[in-house]
Write a protein that holds these residues in place. Sequence first.
Motif, PDB file in Angstrom:
ATOM      1  N   PHE A  74       0.786  -1.231   0.000  1.00 36.02           N
ATOM      2  CA  PHE A  74       0.000   0.000   0.000  1.00 36.02           C
ATOM      3  C   PHE A  74       0.822   1.287   0.000  1.00 36.02           C
ATOM      4  O   PHE A  74       0.275   2.357  -0.270  1.00 36.02           O
ATOM      5  N   PHE A  75       2.114   1.209   0.277  1.00 30.56           N
ATOM      6  CA  PHE A  75       2.909   2.435   0.362  1.00 30.56           C
ATOM      7  C   PHE A  75       4.123   2.444  -0.559  1.00 30.56           C
ATOM      8  O   PHE A  75       4.737   3.483  -0.747  1.00 30.56           O
ATOM      9  N   ASN A  76       4.466   1.300  -1.105  1.00 33.25           N
ATOM     10  CA  ASN A  76       5.580   1.221  -2.040  1.00 33.25           C
ATOM     11  C   ASN A  76       5.056   1.372  -3.451  1.00 33.25           C
ATOM     12  O   ASN A  76       4.118   0.675  -3.852  1.00 33.25           O
ATOM     13  N   GLU A  77       5.651   2.267  -4.217  1.00 30.68           N
ATOM     14  CA  GLU A  77       5.158   2.525  -5.572  1.00 30.68           C
ATOM     15  C   GLU A  77       5.274   1.296  -6.479  1.00 30.68           C
ATOM     16  O   GLU A  77       4.530   1.154  -7.445  1.00 30.68           O
ATOM     17  N   ASN A  78       6.171   0.384  -6.129  1.00 33.37           N
ATOM     18  CA  ASN A  78       6.323  -0.843  -6.920  1.00 33.37           C
ATOM     19  C   ASN A  78       5.476  -1.999  -6.390  1.00 33.37           C
ATOM     20  O   ASN A  78       5.507  -3.093  -6.942  1.00 33.37           O
ATOM     21  N   GLY A  79       4.722  -1.754  -5.317  1.00 37.87           N
ATOM     22  CA  GLY A  79       3.870  -2.791  -4.744  1.00 37.87           C
ATOM     23  C   GLY A  79       4.686  -3.973  -4.263  1.00 37.87           C
ATOM     24  O   GLY A  79       5.746  -3.821  -3.653  1.00 37.87           O
ATOM     25  N   LEU A  80       4.192  -5.175  -4.538  1.00 35.80           N
ATOM     26  CA  LEU A  80       4.846  -6.397  -4.108  1.00 35.80           C
ATOM     27  C   LEU A  80       5.771  -6.968  -5.183  1.00 35.80           C
ATOM     28  O   LEU A  80       5.965  -8.173  -5.275  1.00 35.80           O
ATOM     29  N   SER A  81       6.320  -6.087  -6.019  1.00 40.48           N
ATOM     30  CA  SER A  81       7.142  -6.553  -7.127  1.00 40.48           C
ATOM     31  C   SER A  81       8.484  -7.107  -6.662  1.00 40.48           C
ATOM     32  O   SER A  81       9.124  -7.883  -7.371  1.00 40.48           O
ATOM     33  N   SER A  82       8.941  -6.706  -5.481  1.00 44.80           N
ATOM     34  CA  SER A  82      10.245  -7.154  -4.999  1.00 44.80           C
ATOM     35  C   SER A  82      10.107  -8.442  -4.198  1.00 44.80           C
ATOM     36  O   SER A  82       9.464  -8.477  -3.147  1.00 44.80           O
ATOM     37  N   LEU A  83      10.703  -9.510  -4.729  1.00 43.20           N
ATOM     38  CA  LEU A  83      10.643 -10.812  -4.073  1.00 43.20           C
ATOM     39  C   LEU A  83      11.446 -10.840  -2.772  1.00 43.20           C
ATOM     40  O   LEU A  83      11.159 -11.618  -1.877  1.00 43.20           O
ATOM     41  N   SER A  84      12.427  -9.968  -2.663  1.00 43.60           N
ATOM     42  CA  SER A  84      13.323 -10.009  -1.500  1.00 43.60           C
ATOM     43  C   SER A  84      12.576  -9.722  -0.195  1.00 43.60           C
ATOM     44  O   SER A  84      12.876 -10.327   0.839  1.00 43.60           O
ATOM     45  N   TYR A  85      11.592  -8.814  -0.216  1.00 45.01           N
ATOM     46  CA  TYR A  85      10.866  -8.486   1.005  1.00 45.01           C
ATOM     47  C   TYR A  85       9.997  -9.653   1.477  1.00 45.01           C
ATOM     48  O   TYR A  85       9.891  -9.930   2.678  1.00 45.01           O
ATOM     49  N   TRP A 148      20.057 -15.248 -11.280  1.00 47.84           N
ATOM     50  CA  TRP A 148      20.526 -16.015 -10.137  1.00 47.84           C
ATOM     51  C   TRP A 148      19.916 -15.550  -8.814  1.00 47.84           C
ATOM     52  O   TRP A 148      19.596 -16.355  -7.945  1.00 47.84           O
ATOM     53  N   SER A 149      19.745 -14.234  -8.660  1.00 53.49           N
ATOM     54  CA  SER A 149      19.193 -13.735  -7.394  1.00 53.49           C
ATOM     55  C   SER A 149      17.768 -14.233  -7.173  1.00 53.49           C
ATOM     56  O   SER A 149      17.389 -14.586  -6.049  1.00 53.49           O
ATOM     57  N   THR A 150      16.963 -14.279  -8.250  1.00 52.89           N
ATOM     58  CA  THR A 150      15.595 -14.785  -8.134  1.00 52.89           C
ATOM     59  C   THR A 150      15.589 -16.255  -7.749  1.00 52.89           C
ATOM     60  O   THR A 150      14.802 -16.685  -6.891  1.00 52.89           O
ATOM     61  N   LEU A 151      16.480 -17.024  -8.379  1.00 54.01           N
ATOM     62  CA  LEU A 151      16.551 -18.446  -8.057  1.00 54.01           C
ATOM     63  C   LEU A 151      16.954 -18.657  -6.595  1.00 54.01           C
ATOM     64  O   LEU A 151      16.381 -19.518  -5.897  1.00 54.01           O
ATOM     65  N   ILE A 152      17.894 -17.884  -6.103  1.00 55.78           N
ATOM     66  CA  ILE A 152      18.346 -18.020  -4.717  1.00 55.78           C
ATOM     67  C   ILE A 152      17.218 -17.669  -3.748  1.00 55.78           C
ATOM     68  O   ILE A 152      16.991 -18.364  -2.745  1.00 55.78           O
ATOM     69  N   LEU A 153      16.494 -16.578  -4.048  1.00 61.21           N
ATOM     70  CA  LEU A 153      15.399 -16.165  -3.166  1.00 61.21           C
ATOM     71  C   LEU A 153      14.290 -17.212  -3.134  1.00 61.21           C
ATOM     72  O   LEU A 153      13.777 -17.556  -2.061  1.00 61.21           O
ATOM     73  N   TRP A 154      13.918 -17.736  -4.303  1.00 62.49           N
ATOM     74  CA  TRP A 154      12.877 -18.766  -4.332  1.00 62.49           C
ATOM     75  C   TRP A 154      13.365 -20.042  -3.657  1.00 62.49           C
ATOM     76  O   TRP A 154      12.593 -20.751  -3.018  1.00 62.49           O
TER      77      TRP A 154
END
Length: 384
Positions: A74-85, A148-154
């Motif tokens: 609700f407050f981040n302009e990118n919404g839930l686009s960042s997998l890291s959070y 690679w970062s996406t694979l590591i996070l998932w």
Amino acid sequence: MPKKLNVLLMPLILITACMYVGAYIHLIPSIWLNIFIYLPFVFAGVLILLAWHFNKGRLLVIAILLCIPLYQSFFNENGLSSLSYITVTVVNLSVVAFMRERGFFNRFAVNRIAFIGMQLAWCLAFEKEWVSFPILNERILANETPIWSTLILWGGIVACLILSKLYWWRTESDIGAGVLITQVALVILFYVVNSENQISLLLSGCFLVWILYILIESHRMAYVDDLTQLNSRRALNEKLLALPKRYVVAMVDVDHFKRFNDTYGHDMGDLVLYRVANELSKVSGGGKPFRYGGEEFTIIFFNKRWSDVEDSLENLRESIENMRVSVIDPKKGIAKNVQVTVSLGVSESRVNMTPEEVIKLSDEALYQAKRKGRNRIELNKKQT
């Protein structure tokens, strides 16, 4: 129903209900949709207040973790686009399951919150490209494949889901079930849900899971004995207010318990009480056991007479007599198996007699069993 499924049922129903309502969100009047937006904020406040009231530091950490996707939505302009959070939230929820409860706000809580803050700072630094590792931005194989970062996070998320499932399965705990369902809901939130109202509903469901958890846990603390896991004296007192006209009360006392404590120590004494309570929980004939106090227990048989429960109590006495408890001899420092026995005093309900008076009669019969040699059952045949 097995306990492991029972503890999973309530959070699963809550999250499923939120997803079901979200699927038909377009049929809901717009005035209600405006309320849905604020629901997760209200529930977040309620959860934090309950955590403070019941002095639950783990619930405070969970509330803070759930506020991360709430803020991102609700407050981040990118919404839930960042997998890291989402990864930070999922990983730390698994950590919470293994944490010991140390109170609402103290140095332990500060350290935990600071640790989460450090992880969020790293997420922000990567998002703003203040720090970067070029290799993590490279494609794994070719075009259209994840970096690679996406694979590591998932990989971290999947590992935590497996860990939480194993923890719930092995411990059969409410917190393990709540963590697992919350993590699954957050993955759905990131990967499937895209409507703001649906996000509100699913996050509200996550907060509600933990609000109900703390209410159920507080009820358990009040009515379930922590050592034996039997119903407590408070639960017995309330049950006595709603007994049928016909019932049987059995008072159970562990024989020579003080001598056992003096010989082997209170830790081993607690182990004996736990093992005896475990046998009491298996009593047949419809009996409901309670911890009365110390080494004494109460069993109530509803709508029964002595002739209906005599065999059940004798089988119970024999099962405890045949049980062996492994204890440590403090003098010799070696393990040994010891035998435990119990004495039982029994009384039937009487006309114009209160449950407390019936318990007193059972106590008198228990003293008779002790005087006659212990490890036996005595029925109080006193006439009124």
